[in-house]
Design an enzyme around this catalytic site. Structure first.
Site, PDB file in Angstrom:
ATOM      1  N   CYS A  49       0.507   3.317   3.500  1.00 37.78           N
ATOM      2  CA  CYS A  49       0.907   2.788   4.806  1.00 37.78           C
ATOM      3  C   CYS A  49       2.266   3.384   5.239  1.00 37.78           C
ATOM      4  O   CYS A  49       3.090   3.741   4.397  1.00 37.78           O
ATOM      5  CB  CYS A  49       1.004   1.263   4.764  1.00 37.78           C
ATOM      6  SG  CYS A  49      -0.575   0.420   5.064  1.00 37.78           S
ATOM      7  N   HIS A 109      -6.704   2.125   1.788  1.00 34.29           N
ATOM      8  CA  HIS A 109      -6.220   2.703   3.053  1.00 34.29           C
ATOM      9  C   HIS A 109      -7.048   3.962   3.351  1.00 34.29           C
ATOM     10  O   HIS A 109      -7.090   4.883   2.536  1.00 34.29           O
ATOM     11  CB  HIS A 109      -4.738   3.072   2.924  1.00 34.29           C
ATOM     12  CG  HIS A 109      -4.088   3.426   4.229  1.00 34.29           C
ATOM     13  ND1 HIS A 109      -3.024   2.725   4.746  1.00 34.29           N
ATOM     14  CD2 HIS A 109      -4.366   4.392   5.131  1.00 34.29           C
ATOM     15  CE1 HIS A 109      -2.674   3.256   5.904  1.00 34.29           C
ATOM     16  NE2 HIS A 109      -3.472   4.278   6.161  1.00 34.29           N
ATOM     17  N   ASN A 149     -13.470  10.160  -0.633  1.00 36.53           N
ATOM     18  CA  ASN A 149     -14.180   9.154  -1.420  1.00 36.53           C
ATOM     19  C   ASN A 149     -13.914   7.841  -0.724  1.00 36.53           C
ATOM     20  O   ASN A 149     -12.773   7.398  -0.647  1.00 36.53           O
ATOM     21  CB  ASN A 149     -13.633   9.071  -2.848  1.00 36.53           C
ATOM     22  CG  ASN A 149     -13.959  10.308  -3.653  1.00 36.53           C
ATOM     23  OD1 ASN A 149     -14.995  10.936  -3.459  1.00 36.53           O
ATOM     24  ND2 ASN A 149     -13.068  10.670  -4.546  1.00 36.53           N
ATOM     25  N   CYS A 196       0.844  -1.204   0.000  1.00 32.68           N
ATOM     26  CA  CYS A 196       0.000   0.000   0.000  1.00 32.68           C
ATOM     27  C   CYS A 196       0.877   1.251   0.000  1.00 32.68           C
ATOM     28  O   CYS A 196       1.757   1.390   0.843  1.00 32.68           O
ATOM     29  CB  CYS A 196      -0.893  -0.005   1.235  1.00 32.68           C
ATOM     30  SG  CYS A 196      -1.722   1.562   1.540  1.00 32.68           S
ATOM     31  N   HIS A 209      -4.108   0.502   8.179  1.00 35.27           N
ATOM     32  CA  HIS A 209      -4.625   0.248   6.838  1.00 35.27           C
ATOM     33  C   HIS A 209      -6.086  -0.186   6.876  1.00 35.27           C
ATOM     34  O   HIS A 209      -6.813  -0.066   5.893  1.00 35.27           O
ATOM     35  CB  HIS A 209      -3.764  -0.852   6.193  1.00 35.27           C
ATOM     36  CG  HIS A 209      -4.076  -1.131   4.767  1.00 35.27           C
ATOM     37  ND1 HIS A 209      -3.683  -0.303   3.729  1.00 35.27           N
ATOM     38  CD2 HIS A 209      -4.758  -2.161   4.183  1.00 35.27           C
ATOM     39  CE1 HIS A 209      -4.098  -0.818   2.578  1.00 35.27           C
ATOM     40  NE2 HIS A 209      -4.750  -1.932   2.818  1.00 35.27           N
ATOM     41  N   GLN A 240      -8.947  13.703   0.946  1.00 35.09           N
ATOM     42  CA  GLN A 240      -8.206  14.566   0.037  1.00 35.09           C
ATOM     43  C   GLN A 240      -8.571  16.025   0.255  1.00 35.09           C
ATOM     44  O   GLN A 240      -9.627  16.340   0.796  1.00 35.09           O
ATOM     45  CB  GLN A 240      -8.538  14.219  -1.410  1.00 35.09           C
ATOM     46  CG  GLN A 240      -8.169  12.810  -1.813  1.00 35.09           C
ATOM     47  CD  GLN A 240      -8.357  12.634  -3.307  1.00 35.09           C
ATOM     48  OE1 GLN A 240      -7.750  13.326  -4.104  1.00 35.09           O
ATOM     49  NE2 GLN A 240      -9.232  11.731  -3.674  1.00 35.09           N
ATOM     50  N   SER A 260      -9.107   5.255  -4.881  1.00 34.92           N
ATOM     51  CA  SER A 260      -8.055   4.575  -5.629  1.00 34.92           C
ATOM     52  C   SER A 260      -7.193   3.697  -4.736  1.00 34.92           C
ATOM     53  O   SER A 260      -6.313   3.009  -5.207  1.00 34.92           O
ATOM     54  CB  SER A 260      -7.179   5.604  -6.350  1.00 34.92           C
ATOM     55  OG  SER A 260      -6.584   6.462  -5.410  1.00 34.92           O
ATOM     56  N   HIS A 295      -8.333   7.326   3.773  1.00 41.14           N
ATOM     57  CA  HIS A 295      -7.692   8.616   3.548  1.00 41.14           C
ATOM     58  C   HIS A 295      -8.681   9.597   2.936  1.00 41.14           C
ATOM     59  O   HIS A 295      -9.685   9.195   2.362  1.00 41.14           O
ATOM     60  CB  HIS A 295      -6.482   8.465   2.612  1.00 41.14           C
ATOM     61  CG  HIS A 295      -6.850   8.096   1.196  1.00 41.14           C
ATOM     62  ND1 HIS A 295      -7.249   6.832   0.836  1.00 41.14           N
ATOM     63  CD2 HIS A 295      -6.873   8.843   0.062  1.00 41.14           C
ATOM     64  CE1 HIS A 295      -7.507   6.808  -0.467  1.00 41.14           C
ATOM     65  NE2 HIS A 295      -7.300   8.011  -0.966  1.00 41.14           N
TER      66      HIS A 295
HETATM   67 ZN   LIG Z   1      -2.245   1.161   3.793  1.00 43.54          ZN
END
Ligand SMILES: [Zn+2]
Ligand SMILES: [Zn+2]
Ligand SMILES: [Zn+2]
Length: 362
Positions: A56, A170, A159, A53, A119, A174, A167, A172
């Site tokens: 990570c 993990h 998203n 990933c 993750h 934006q 995409s 996250h």
């Molecule tokens: Zn990750």
């Protein structure tokens, strides 16, 4: 000599003379890595660390840089940014000029925020203090990017899930911060400004007062925030999270309000996961005062959640045909959707499996 239209090679906006809205064009953003489709492991069994990933801790990214061994949150400039601080223009003198082919270079900054080194933990699975850390980063980024002279709006969003185009699995979010105020924000800016000038009051303060009295579309609340299915919701389980106090941006949150926001986000995302017993996909993001240096007295901070699911973990709503060509349409009413979410427990179903009990409410 043949007439030519000179278009910027970098990021630019194009104006649709037909709909009178702007479209952001980021032609440089081609070689984006996509880890969404290759992720076959269901969220339930995702490891806490994935050596493959790029989000990570300690792992290499597409740029060749290695992530630090971060322990809480981690922010970096997007390696495949849709907006860049430099946007070269074109020689207008040699280009075809037409009100039907309007374009401008657009500058900006795109960043990625890893919510946690884990993750496998989504917002719904993080504890309130950990979500609070994410909120602190959102505040910090809004302020940091907002003061840049070429940034007029800071869009913070997430998203979540392959279905919404994430995409990488993990968890996250934006930030896309840009030179001009984007179309959706402009619409709300105008509505709030007009309401204020016509009534002398804030549109969303008035709306929240109405919904708090009617209670039909309210999903949950705490001392400082309310989550509700808006009267005009388009997506089946769309919600808005509004601050009870009139405040224009995340930067205006008091310390206790930041924790209250973390609590509201936790309880809302847990209910979403519980609804169809799946890690609920959505696009969410904050709408707040533009940072263009103009006064925006009508702006009231809020978040929108736009989840695509309709009936189950796999049955989603599509905005197609009539919606694309004519107008939004829905079958499930906002009132029924709110009632369904109200019924959900505040205890995450995964935790419930482990035998935890208290904390839920009808
Ligand atoms: Zn990750
Ligand atoms: Zn207000
Ligand atoms: Zn909004």
């Amino acid at each position: 000599m043949k007439a030519t239209l000179q278009l910027p090679t970098g990021v630019h906006r194009r104006y649709s003379a037909l709909t009178r809205e702007w479209i952001l064009v980021s032609a440089q953003r081609t070689a984006r890595p996509w880890q969404g489709q290759v992720e076959e492991v269901p969220a339930e069994t995702r490891p806490s660390y994935d050596p493959g990933c790029y989000l990570c801790p300690g792992n290499p990214r597409a740029s060749g840089e290695h992530n630090p061994q971060y322990h809480e949150t981690f922010v970096f400039d997007n390696d495949f940014a849709a907006l860049l601080p430099n946007a070269p223009g074109v020689d207008q003198a040699t280009s075809v000029q037409s009100p039907l082919l309007v374009h401008h270079p657009e500058r900006g900054v795109c960043r990625v925020i890893c919510f946690s080194p884990r993750h496998d933990l989504t917002l719904a699975e993080l504890d309130v203090p950990d979500i609070r850390r994410v909120i602190d980063v959102w505040v910090q980024q809004y302020v940091e990017l907002g003061v840049l002279p070429f940034i007029s709006y800071v869009q913070i969003f997430e998203n979540k899930g392959e279905m919404m185009g994430a995409s990488n699995p993990h968890p996250h979010g934006q930030i896309w911060a840009n030179e001009t105020v984007p179309s959706e924000v402009l619409k709300e800016d105008e509505a709030q400004r007009d309401y204020l000038s016509e009534s002398g009051r804030c549109l969303l303060c008035d709306y929240l007062a109405l919904e708090s009295e009617l209670r039909e579309r309210v999903v949950l609340e705490n001392d400082d925030f309310v989550a509700l299915v808006p009267f005009w919701a388009v997506w089946p389980f769309e919600t808005m999270v509004l601050s009870k106090r009139h405040l224009p941006s995340l930067a205006h949150l008091r310390e206790e309000e930041k924790t209250a926001l973390a609590d509201a986000l936790k309880r809302l995302t847990v209910r979403y996961d519980n609804l169809f017993r799946v890690s609920f996909p959505y696009s969410m993001g904050f709408h707040q005062q533009p940072t263009d240096g103009e006064p925006h007295p009508g702006w009231h901070l809020h978040a929108h959640f736009y989840p695509p699911l309709l009936r189950s973990a796999t049955v989603r709503k599509f905005l197609v045909g009539y919606e694309m060509l004519a107008q939004a349409q829905r079958d499930l009413t906002a009132e029924v959707a709110a009632a369904r979410l109200r019924e959900m427990s505040d205890v995450h179903h995964k935790q419930a499996h482990l035998g935890e009990s208290s904390g839920g409410e009808a």
